[in-house]
Design a protein around this motif. Structure first.
Motif, PDB file in Angstrom:
ATOM      1  N   ILE A  24      -4.666 -18.717  -6.341  1.00 30.49           N
ATOM      2  CA  ILE A  24      -4.597 -17.478  -7.778  1.00 30.49           C
ATOM      3  C   ILE A  24      -5.186 -18.149  -8.655  1.00 30.49           C
ATOM      4  O   ILE A  24      -5.969 -16.793  -9.514  1.00 30.49           O
ATOM      5  CB  ILE A  24      -3.450 -16.354  -6.631  1.00 30.49           C
ATOM      6  N   GLU A  25      -4.277 -18.591  -9.376  1.00 29.48           N
ATOM      7  CA  GLU A  25      -3.950 -18.151 -11.258  1.00 29.48           C
ATOM      8  C   GLU A  25      -5.670 -19.298 -11.324  1.00 29.48           C
ATOM      9  O   GLU A  25      -6.332 -18.597 -12.313  1.00 29.48           O
ATOM     10  CB  GLU A  25      -3.307 -19.237 -11.446  1.00 29.48           C
ATOM     11  N   ALA A  26      -6.810 -20.070 -10.512  1.00 28.10           N
ATOM     12  CA  ALA A  26      -7.704 -20.763 -10.830  1.00 28.10           C
ATOM     13  C   ALA A  26      -8.585 -19.456 -10.886  1.00 28.10           C
ATOM     14  O   ALA A  26      -9.593 -19.357 -10.953  1.00 28.10           O
ATOM     15  CB  ALA A  26      -7.812 -21.472 -10.770  1.00 28.10           C
ATOM     16  N   GLY A  27      -8.389 -18.812  -9.326  1.00 31.73           N
ATOM     17  CA  GLY A  27     -10.057 -17.640  -9.195  1.00 31.73           C
ATOM     18  C   GLY A  27      -9.370 -16.961 -10.916  1.00 31.73           C
ATOM     19  O   GLY A  27     -10.433 -16.434 -11.066  1.00 31.73           O
ATOM     20  N   LEU A  28      -8.394 -16.169 -10.098  1.00 34.20           N
ATOM     21  CA  LEU A  28      -8.222 -15.072 -11.974  1.00 34.20           C
ATOM     22  C   LEU A  28      -8.793 -15.928 -13.242  1.00 34.20           C
ATOM     23  O   LEU A  28      -9.840 -15.125 -14.072  1.00 34.20           O
ATOM     24  CB  LEU A  28      -6.562 -14.857 -12.035  1.00 34.20           C
ATOM     25  N   LEU A  29      -8.484 -17.351 -13.395  1.00 30.44           N
ATOM     26  CA  LEU A  29      -8.976 -17.092 -14.688  1.00 30.44           C
ATOM     27  C   LEU A  29     -10.972 -17.209 -15.019  1.00 30.44           C
ATOM     28  O   LEU A  29     -11.403 -16.665 -15.778  1.00 30.44           O
ATOM     29  CB  LEU A  29      -8.881 -18.938 -14.928  1.00 30.44           C
ATOM     30  N   ALA A  30     -11.535 -18.099 -13.269  1.00 31.14           N
ATOM     31  CA  ALA A  30     -13.360 -17.874 -13.185  1.00 31.14           C
ATOM     32  C   ALA A  30     -12.867 -16.534 -13.463  1.00 31.14           C
ATOM     33  O   ALA A  30     -14.282 -15.771 -14.064  1.00 31.14           O
ATOM     34  CB  ALA A  30     -13.099 -18.723 -11.358  1.00 31.14           C
ATOM     35  N   LEU A  31     -12.716 -15.021 -12.613  1.00 29.98           N
ATOM     36  CA  LEU A  31     -12.760 -14.026 -12.845  1.00 29.98           C
ATOM     37  C   LEU A  31     -12.769 -13.228 -14.061  1.00 29.98           C
ATOM     38  O   LEU A  31     -13.626 -12.819 -14.922  1.00 29.98           O
ATOM     39  CB  LEU A  31     -11.976 -13.720 -11.938  1.00 29.98           C
ATOM     40  N   VAL A  32     -11.467 -14.390 -15.600  1.00 28.90           N
ATOM     41  CA  VAL A  32     -11.689 -13.456 -16.468  1.00 28.90           C
ATOM     42  C   VAL A  32     -13.059 -13.729 -17.011  1.00 28.90           C
ATOM     43  O   VAL A  32     -13.589 -13.592 -18.039  1.00 28.90           O
ATOM     44  CB  VAL A  32     -10.967 -14.005 -17.649  1.00 28.90           C
ATOM     45  N   VAL A  33     -13.008 -15.435 -17.559  1.00 28.35           N
ATOM     46  CA  VAL A  33     -14.259 -16.071 -17.596  1.00 28.35           C
ATOM     47  C   VAL A  33     -15.888 -15.819 -17.094  1.00 28.35           C
ATOM     48  O   VAL A  33     -16.449 -14.862 -18.271  1.00 28.35           O
ATOM     49  CB  VAL A  33     -14.501 -17.637 -17.097  1.00 28.35           C
ATOM     50  N   VAL A  34     -15.544 -15.207 -15.900  1.00 27.03           N
ATOM     51  CA  VAL A  34     -16.975 -14.541 -15.964  1.00 27.03           C
ATOM     52  C   VAL A  34     -17.340 -13.371 -15.572  1.00 27.03           C
ATOM     53  O   VAL A  34     -18.898 -13.191 -16.708  1.00 27.03           O
ATOM     54  CB  VAL A  34     -17.427 -13.928 -14.280  1.00 27.03           C
ATOM     55  N   LEU A  35     -16.441 -12.641 -16.774  1.00 29.21           N
ATOM     56  CA  LEU A  35     -16.688 -10.757 -16.564  1.00 29.21           C
ATOM     57  C   LEU A  35     -16.513 -10.132 -18.279  1.00 29.21           C
ATOM     58  O   LEU A  35     -17.413 -10.037 -18.205  1.00 29.21           O
ATOM     59  CB  LEU A  35     -14.643  -9.550 -16.498  1.00 29.21           C
ATOM     60  N   GLY A  36     -16.233 -12.278 -18.904  1.00 30.32           N
ATOM     61  CA  GLY A  36     -15.731 -11.955 -20.336  1.00 30.32           C
ATOM     62  C   GLY A  36     -17.980 -12.229 -20.755  1.00 30.32           C
ATOM     63  O   GLY A  36     -18.469 -11.545 -21.992  1.00 30.32           O
ATOM     64  N   GLY A  37     -17.743 -13.672 -19.741  1.00 36.14           N
ATOM     65  CA  GLY A  37     -19.478 -13.456 -20.142  1.00 36.14           C
ATOM     66  C   GLY A  37     -20.471 -12.276 -19.874  1.00 36.14           C
ATOM     67  O   GLY A  37     -21.318 -12.505 -21.345  1.00 36.14           O
ATOM     68  N   VAL A  38     -20.045 -11.621 -18.712  1.00 39.49           N
ATOM     69  CA  VAL A  38     -20.899 -10.320 -18.453  1.00 39.49           C
ATOM     70  C   VAL A  38     -20.973  -9.157 -19.929  1.00 39.49           C
ATOM     71  O   VAL A  38     -22.075  -9.145 -19.714  1.00 39.49           O
ATOM     72  CB  VAL A  38     -21.214 -10.159 -17.197  1.00 39.49           C
ATOM     73  N   LEU A  39     -20.011  -8.940 -20.002  1.00 40.50           N
ATOM     74  CA  LEU A  39     -19.268  -7.908 -20.911  1.00 40.50           C
ATOM     75  C   LEU A  39     -19.821  -8.809 -23.005  1.00 40.50           C
ATOM     76  O   LEU A  39     -21.237  -7.725 -22.960  1.00 40.50           O
ATOM     77  CB  LEU A  39     -18.237  -8.478 -21.804  1.00 40.50           C
ATOM     78  N   ILE A  40     -20.050 -10.178 -22.898  1.00 43.39           N
ATOM     79  CA  ILE A  40     -20.838 -10.934 -24.187  1.00 43.39           C
ATOM     80  C   ILE A  40     -22.266 -10.222 -23.787  1.00 43.39           C
ATOM     81  O   ILE A  40     -23.277  -9.897 -24.776  1.00 43.39           O
ATOM     82  CB  ILE A  40     -20.684 -11.544 -24.622  1.00 43.39           C
ATOM     83  N   GLU A  41     -23.209 -10.490 -22.759  1.00 41.46           N
ATOM     84  CA  GLU A  41     -24.479 -11.064 -22.138  1.00 41.46           C
ATOM     85  C   GLU A  41     -24.704  -9.354 -22.117  1.00 41.46           C
ATOM     86  O   GLU A  41     -26.158  -9.098 -22.941  1.00 41.46           O
ATOM     87  CB  GLU A  41     -24.562 -11.556 -20.704  1.00 41.46           C
ATOM     88  N   GLU A  42     -24.197  -8.790 -22.353  1.00 39.47           N
ATOM     89  CA  GLU A  42     -24.587  -7.242 -22.185  1.00 39.47           C
ATOM     90  C   GLU A  42     -24.482  -6.165 -23.193  1.00 39.47           C
ATOM     91  O   GLU A  42     -25.524  -5.898 -23.503  1.00 39.47           O
ATOM     92  CB  GLU A  42     -23.466  -5.837 -21.272  1.00 39.47           C
ATOM     93  N   ARG A  43     -23.276  -6.947 -24.015  1.00 48.16           N
ATOM     94  CA  ARG A  43     -23.751  -5.892 -25.407  1.00 48.16           C
ATOM     95  C   ARG A  43     -24.985  -6.702 -26.442  1.00 48.16           C
ATOM     96  O   ARG A  43     -25.714  -5.761 -27.106  1.00 48.16           O
ATOM     97  CB  ARG A  43     -22.696  -6.677 -26.250  1.00 48.16           C
ATOM     98  N   ALA A  44     -25.175  -8.350 -26.412  1.00 50.49           N
ATOM     99  CA  ALA A  44     -26.790  -8.926 -26.559  1.00 50.49           C
ATOM    100  C   ALA A  44     -27.481  -7.863 -26.423  1.00 50.49           C
ATOM    101  O   ALA A  44     -28.537  -7.683 -26.983  1.00 50.49           O
ATOM    102  CB  ALA A  44     -26.489 -10.266 -26.243  1.00 50.49           C
ATOM    103  N   ALA A  45     -28.401  -7.426 -24.745  1.00 49.15           N
ATOM    104  CA  ALA A  45     -28.807  -7.176 -24.240  1.00 49.15           C
ATOM    105  C   ALA A  45     -29.350  -5.096 -24.515  1.00 49.15           C
ATOM    106  O   ALA A  45     -30.466  -5.050 -25.293  1.00 49.15           O
ATOM    107  CB  ALA A  45     -28.613  -6.878 -23.260  1.00 49.15           C
ATOM    108  N   ARG A  46     -28.128  -4.839 -25.062  1.00 49.90           N
ATOM    109  CA  ARG A  46     -27.905  -3.514 -25.343  1.00 49.90           C
ATOM    110  C   ARG A  46     -28.773  -3.867 -27.198  1.00 49.90           C
ATOM    111  O   ARG A  46     -29.579  -2.795 -27.470  1.00 49.90           O
ATOM    112  CB  ARG A  46     -27.119  -2.522 -25.807  1.00 49.90           C
TER     113      ARG A  46
END
Length: 398
Positions: A24-46
């Motif tokens: 569960i902890e490994a899955g949460l870590l992976a989800l947090v990393v993916v969401l963080g990357g998505v936010l960073i990419e979205e900001r750059a696209a804007r």
């Protein structure tokens, strides 16, 4: 986005296997990393989108500024034109043009009067025989001509038509001659006028000439040296259905060489053709024959219409063309040949008697000519005269 997902999954797997994280902890870590990357990419696209929008707005502003300046310039010019008083100026221009037209008419009238006075004072130019004249009764009686035809004493000699300046043979004009008392009589001496009996003789001469032309063209083809032949044709053959049918039958049987033969009509006869005679010419053209107009007294013609009717050659007198070209055409003499050639028609200048006339023709752009200085009328080569086939000649003399 795929790269971010792969990185998140890789970090979750590394935490589970290497750092002892629970699933569960490994899955949460992976989800947090993916969401963080998505936010960073979205900001750059804007940010990129905002920069493009700002660039577009700046470009539009520059275009609007340019249009505003152009509008100002146009407005100034319109205001300047509105301030002009065009009416009085146009009245002045119209008055000047009226005065100029009056002056031009006066000059033209003065030149015409001067030319008329000079023509009245100039001595008359003697007739050299180059110009077509009203047909005169022949010197040889019709009965002698008929007897000569019955005895086969009509021969055909050739008068060359040459190209300039190379003086290569462009064509041969077949000239009918009668053998009388040990001499040869030329056409003006025996060619009948268009009376009832004379037309019968003219038809026989036309048919004999057609047979001879086909014989020569056939022999030249067999020898591998095809020649172009000009052969005179009278209106008497065109308005007689039996003679025309006999000529058409002859052409149909020798279609392979018809393109080497051009029937030549006098221009005065061509201008007076009736509808049936024109249709008869069209039937000859349908068999591959081309037409030539001889002794043209004017070049103010519809050459496109002539070309449609099968005319490929027009001849005119060298005397008129070189001395008084304005009597033939409104073009400059150096332009008329190129103009006629645009329609697929060749201009042939005949009656050349001196080398100086050849030089004058070259200056005017004429490249095909005929005359005593270029070659006299003479018998054809023996291999073209004799082919051992006398059936055609015997049939024509009947």
């Amino acid at each position: 986005m795929i790269f971010i997902g792969v990185c998140g999954a890789a970090l979750g797997a590394a935490a589970y296997f290497a750092l002892g994280f629970t699933p569960i902890e490994a899955g949460l870590l992976a989800l947090v990393v993916v969401l963080g990357g998505v936010l960073i990419e979205e900001r750059a696209a804007r940010r990129r989108a905002f920069r493009r929008l700002e660039t577009g707005v700046e470009e539009m502003g520059r275009l609007l500024a340019t249009d505003a300046r152009a509008g100002q310039v146009l407005s100034k010019r319109v205001n300047a034109l509105a301030d002009l008083e065009a009416g009085p100026r146009l009245d002045v221009v119209e008055a000047d043009m009226s005065v100029l037209g009056t002056v031009v008419r006066q000059v033209a009238q003065a030149v015409s009067d001067l030319e008329t006075a000079q023509a009245a004072l100039a001595p008359p130019i003697p007739d050299t025989g180059d110009e077509p004249t009203v047909p005169q009764p022949p010197a040889i009686a019709l009965e002698h001509v008929r007897r000569a035809l019955d005895e086969g004493r009509l021969v055909h000699h050739a008068r060359p038509v040459l190209t300039l300046p190379q003086r290569k043979v462009h064509a041969y004009e077949l000239i009918a001659r009668l053998e009388l008392d040990g001499r040869l009589a030329d056409p003006p001496e025996f060619m009948p006028v268009a009376t009832a009996e004379g037309r019968v003789i003219l038809r026989r001469i036309d048919l004999l000439g057609a047979h001879e032309a086909i014989r020569i063209a056939r022999r030249a083809r067999l020898a591998g040296e095809p020649v172009r032949l000009f052969l005179g044709l009278s209106v008497a053959t065109l308005d007689d259905r039996p003679s025309l049918d006999q000529l058409l039958t002859l052409l149909a049987a020798n279609r392979a060489v018809n393109t080497d033969i051009a029937f030549a009509l006098e221009y005065r006869d061509w201008a007076a053709l009736s509808r049936p005679e024109t249709d008869a010419l069209a039937s000859l053209v349908q068999h591959g024959i081309t037409l030539a107009l001889r002794n043209a007294t004017t070049l103010r013609l519809d050459f496109a219409a002539l070309a449609d009717k099968g005319v490929r050659t027009i001849t005119t007198s060298a005397r008129t063309f070189l001395r008084t070209p304005e009597a033939l055409t409104d073009f400059h003499s150096s332009d008329i040949n190129d103009y006629i050639k645009r329609f697929g028609v060749n201009l042939v200048v005949t009656g050349l008697e001196a080398e100086s006339e050849i030089l004058a023709l070259l200056d005017d752009g004429v490249r095909i000519a005929q005359g005593p200085v270029l070659g006299a009328t003479a018998p054809l080569r023996a291999d073209l005269r004799d082919d051992g086939d006398d059936d055609l000649r015997r049939a024509a003399t009947r």
